[in-house]
Design a protein around this motif. Structure first.
Motif, short mmCIF file in Angstrom:
data_model
loop_
_atom_site.label_atom_id
_atom_site.label_comp_id
_atom_site.label_asym_id
_atom_site.label_seq_id
_atom_site.Cartn_x
_atom_site.Cartn_y
_atom_site.Cartn_z
N GLN A 107 0.80 -1.23 0.00
CA GLN A 107 0.00 0.00 0.00
C GLN A 107 0.83 1.28 0.00
OE1 GLN A 107 -3.48 -0.15 -0.44
NE2 GLN A 107 -2.67 -2.17 -0.89
N ASN A 108 2.13 1.18 0.22
CA ASN A 108 2.96 2.38 0.24
C ASN A 108 3.28 2.84 -1.18
OD1 ASN A 108 3.00 2.32 3.03
ND2 ASN A 108 4.75 0.92 3.05
N VAL A 109 3.23 4.14 -1.38
CA VAL A 109 3.49 4.66 -2.71
C VAL A 109 4.94 5.10 -2.85
CG1 VAL A 109 2.92 6.56 -4.28
CG2 VAL A 109 1.11 5.41 -3.00
N ASN A 110 5.57 4.68 -3.93
CA ASN A 110 6.94 5.10 -4.23
C ASN A 110 6.84 6.23 -5.27
OD1 ASN A 110 9.41 5.42 -5.50
ND2 ASN A 110 9.96 3.25 -5.37
N HIS A 111 7.02 7.48 -4.81
CA HIS A 111 6.80 8.62 -5.70
C HIS A 111 7.86 8.72 -6.80
CE1 HIS A 111 3.29 10.28 -3.70
NE2 HIS A 111 3.83 9.79 -2.61
N GLN A 112 9.05 8.24 -6.48
CA GLN A 112 10.12 8.23 -7.48
C GLN A 112 9.71 7.31 -8.65
OE1 GLN A 112 12.93 10.03 -7.66
NE2 GLN A 112 13.29 9.04 -9.63
N LEU A 113 9.21 6.11 -8.28
CA LEU A 113 8.78 5.14 -9.29
C LEU A 113 7.59 5.69 -10.09
CD1 LEU A 113 8.98 2.27 -10.50
CD2 LEU A 113 7.37 1.50 -8.75
N ALA A 114 6.70 6.40 -9.41
CA ALA A 114 5.54 6.98 -10.10
C ALA A 114 6.01 7.93 -11.20
CB ALA A 114 4.64 7.71 -9.10
N GLN A 115 7.04 8.75 -10.88
CA GLN A 115 7.59 9.68 -11.87
C GLN A 115 8.18 8.91 -13.05
OE1 GLN A 115 6.34 12.78 -11.14
NE2 GLN A 115 8.34 13.63 -11.68
N GLU A 116 8.95 7.87 -12.72
CA GLU A 116 9.60 7.08 -13.77
C GLU A 116 8.57 6.39 -14.66
OE1 GLU A 116 12.20 4.46 -11.64
OE2 GLU A 116 13.39 6.14 -10.82
N ASP A 117 7.54 5.81 -14.02
CA ASP A 117 6.49 5.12 -14.80
C ASP A 117 5.75 6.11 -15.70
OD1 ASP A 117 7.03 2.59 -13.91
OD2 ASP A 117 5.42 2.52 -12.42
N ALA A 118 5.50 7.31 -15.16
CA ALA A 118 4.78 8.32 -15.94
C ALA A 118 5.60 8.66 -17.20
CB ALA A 118 4.55 9.57 -15.10
N GLN A 119 6.91 8.81 -16.99
CA GLN A 119 7.82 9.11 -18.10
C GLN A 119 7.80 7.97 -19.13
OE1 GLN A 119 9.78 12.07 -17.74
NE2 GLN A 119 10.10 11.75 -19.93
N ARG A 120 7.87 6.76 -18.59
CA ARG A 120 7.88 5.54 -19.41
C ARG A 120 6.61 5.46 -20.27
NH1 ARG A 120 9.10 1.51 -15.07
NH2 ARG A 120 11.32 1.93 -15.20
N LEU A 121 5.45 5.70 -19.64
CA LEU A 121 4.18 5.61 -20.36
C LEU A 121 4.07 6.71 -21.41
CD1 LEU A 121 1.78 4.75 -17.38
CD2 LEU A 121 2.57 3.21 -19.18
N TYR A 122 4.61 7.89 -21.08
CA TYR A 122 4.55 8.99 -22.04
C TYR A 122 5.38 8.62 -23.27
CZ TYR A 122 4.70 13.58 -24.14
OH TYR A 122 4.57 14.62 -25.04
N GLN A 123 6.58 8.08 -23.00
CA GLN A 123 7.45 7.72 -24.13
C GLN A 123 6.93 6.53 -24.93
OE1 GLN A 123 11.10 7.60 -21.98
NE2 GLN A 123 11.44 9.80 -22.19
N ALA A 124 6.09 5.71 -24.29
CA ALA A 124 5.54 4.54 -24.99
C ALA A 124 4.30 4.91 -25.80
CB ALA A 124 5.17 3.45 -23.98
N GLY A 125 3.75 6.12 -25.53
CA GLY A 125 2.50 6.49 -26.19
C GLY A 125 2.58 7.84 -26.87
N GLU A 126 2.19 8.88 -26.12
CA GLU A 126 2.12 10.24 -26.67
C GLU A 126 3.47 10.71 -27.23
OE1 GLU A 126 -0.57 11.94 -26.98
OE2 GLU A 126 -1.99 11.36 -25.43
N GLY A 127 4.57 10.23 -26.62
CA GLY A 127 5.88 10.76 -26.98
C GLY A 127 6.53 10.07 -28.16
N ARG A 128 5.80 9.27 -28.95
CA ARG A 128 6.42 8.60 -30.09
C ARG A 128 5.38 8.34 -31.16
NH1 ARG A 128 7.96 2.56 -28.84
NH2 ARG A 128 7.33 2.26 -30.99
N LEU A 129 5.84 7.92 -32.32
CA LEU A 129 4.91 7.50 -33.36
C LEU A 129 4.50 6.07 -33.04
CD1 LEU A 129 6.42 8.78 -36.72
CD2 LEU A 129 4.07 9.07 -35.92
N GLY A 130 3.22 5.78 -33.12
CA GLY A 130 2.81 4.43 -32.76
C GLY A 130 2.79 4.28 -31.25
N THR A 131 2.50 3.07 -30.78
CA THR A 131 2.36 2.84 -29.34
C THR A 131 3.12 1.59 -28.93
OG1 THR A 131 0.10 3.68 -29.55
CG2 THR A 131 0.64 2.58 -27.48
N ASP A 132 3.86 1.67 -27.83
CA ASP A 132 4.51 0.47 -27.30
C ASP A 132 3.55 -0.15 -26.28
OD1 ASP A 132 5.96 -1.45 -26.05
OD2 ASP A 132 7.58 -0.14 -25.36
N GLU A 133 2.67 -1.04 -26.78
CA GLU A 133 1.61 -1.59 -25.92
C GLU A 133 2.15 -2.37 -24.73
OE1 GLU A 133 -0.06 -1.15 -30.07
OE2 GLU A 133 1.76 -2.06 -29.24
#
Length: 463
Positions: A310-336
């Motif tokens: 139940q504990n939130v790792n805010h560092q990981l949240a930032q990294e995941d957000a970056q990762r999801l952005y680069q897999a979707g909005e931040g590139r052509l096509g989507t890394d599903e």
């Protein structure tokens, strides 16, 4: 309607017991010897249904002074607007077809993580975005008091006597006609565990199967609702999944609704029960009935391996957000596969923090990005996971609303949600429903159903 392999034999232990974090206050699991025959005879064979493994819909901070997600100017979205309330996503002010936006979750911190970590990228000077007059967010939030423990509308009856109830049911079905009101009074006011004991007592007293008797007396939606109430929760989920994949066509919404919203413990019990009752492997059935990225998502879900810390790792949240952005909005096509990895493995509180980090970073919320990057069933599945991370009761409230909206009623969905949530969080679902649609759940059920079916639904919903 025939129920395969009912009643089930050799029933697995109860899901989600003891509730996470409360181990000390519960007797050790071994203390409940589960009888080999089903249903349990006489004693408290399994504890009352726990709330979903993490602090219910309940506990997470309402986001404070960072930009409202979805605050980017309402550009039209490719592929039409997302099916999710509020159009631009959970943080956008309500707009469009008079549909209230996705409600914010309650204001209470999850587990042990800090309630609100101020991260860069807030509004200048901490000012509220102008679209909320007076800084008022348009979304309902549950009072903190509502977020403790479980809030089902059905509680175990205090002076419970299985034999007396069995006798009432027998009388209600004997002779000409059926006394439906007597049946409603019993089933709507007993917990699932108590209904299993009534079923056992009925067979002991009369040498007859209660379910068969009920089926011969009832029909249509009323029959489906009563039989659902008499199935143990895990069996009902497994049965619903089997039914959704049996015969021609697959009801993907059912697969998503069950597999993407249950706790690890519940999913593992469902997988076991599916095998023992129907002699089939759930994962194999999913593989043969679905394909592509949707198949991968459901296979990930039926592992029941999501992180439940139940504990939130805010560092990981930032990294995941970056990762999801680069897999979707931040590139052509989507890394599903990147979306699948993050959404299938992270805990719900962690995903909520990731969504917050994402909207700060991308200036758009993750739900609307998923709508832009995906379509069809995989889009629905990913959004369901995100909606559960945000506010699970609001997700079910929305499903209930759409089951009754427009011409005709999707009775199976209505029955399934009312029954499966009746001892978990139906109280919160009712609250969210009123906040999101300005009508009570009872009112909508009343206008959409009729007869004894309506009476029983309203009795469960607690109108």
């Amino acid at each position: 309607m025939s129920y395969p392999g009912y009643p089930p034999t050799g029933y697995p232990p109860f899901p989600g017991y003891p509730p996470t974090g409360q181990e000390s206050s519960f007797p050790p699991p071994g203390q409940y010897p589960y009888p080999s025959g089903f249903p349990p005879m006489g004693g408290g064979a399994y504890p009352p249904a726990p709330s979903s493994g993490y602090p219910g819909a309940g506990g997470y901070p309402a986001p404070g002074g960072y930009p409202a997600p979805g605050g980017y100017p309402g550009a039209p979205q490719p592929g039409g607007a997302p099916s999710y309330p509020g159009g631009q996503g959970f943080g956008a002010p309500p707009g469009g077809a008079g549909f209230p936006g996705y409600p914010q979750p309650p204001t209470q911190a999850y587990g042990g993580g800090p309630a609100q970590v101020p991260l860069p990228g807030g509004f200048p000077g901490g000012a509220m975005p102008s679209q909320y007059p007076g800084g008022q967010s348009p979304y309902p939030s549950q009072p903190a008091a509502m977020t403790q423990g479980t809030h089902g509308t059905i509680r175990p009856a205090a002076s419970f006597d299985a034999m007396r109830d069995a006798e009432v049911l027998r009388k209600a079905m004997k002779g000409f006609g059926t006394d439906e009101q007597a049946i409603i009074d019993v089933v709507a006011n007993r917990s699932n565990d108590q209904r299993q004991k009534i079923k056992a007592a009925f067979k002991t007293m009369y040498g007859k199967d209660l379910i068969k008797d009920l089926k011969s007396e009832l029909s249509g939606n009323m029959e489906e609702l009563i039989l659902a109430l008499f199935m143990p929760p895990t069996y009902y989920d497994a049965w619903s999944l089997r039914n959704a994949m049996k015969g021609a066509g697959t009801q993907e919404r059912v697969l998503i609704e069950i597999l993407c919203t249950r706790t690890n413990q519940e999913i593992r019990e469902i997988v076991r029960c599916y095998q023992s009752e129907f002699g089939r492997d759930l994962e194999k059935d999913i593989r043969s009935d679905t394909s592509g990225h949707f198949e991968r998502l459901l296979v990930s879900m039926c592992q029941g391996n999501r992180d439940e810390n139940q504990n939130v790792n805010h560092q990981l949240a930032q990294e995941d957000a970056q990762r999801l952005y680069q897999a979707g909005e931040g590139r052509l096509g989507t890394d599903e596969s990147c979306f699948n990895m993050v959404l299938a493995t992270r805990s719900f509180p962690q995903l909520k923090a990731t969504m917050e980090a994402y909207s700060r970073m991308a200036n758009r919320d993750l739900l609307s990005s998923v709508s832009r990057e995906f379509s069809g069933n995989v889009e629905s599945g990913l959004k369901t996971i995100l909606q559960c991370a945000l506010n699970r009761p609001a997700f079910f409230a929305e499903r209930l609303y759409y089951s009754m909206k427009g011409a005709g009623t999707d009775d199976s969905t209505l029955v399934r949600i009312v029954v499966t949530r009746s001892e978990i969080d139906l109280v919160q679902i009712k609250q969210m429903f009123s906040q999101m649609y300005q009508k009570t759940l009872g009112t909508v059920i009343s206008s959409d159903t009729s007869g004894d079916y309506r009476k029983l639904l309203l009795a469960i919903v607690g109108q």
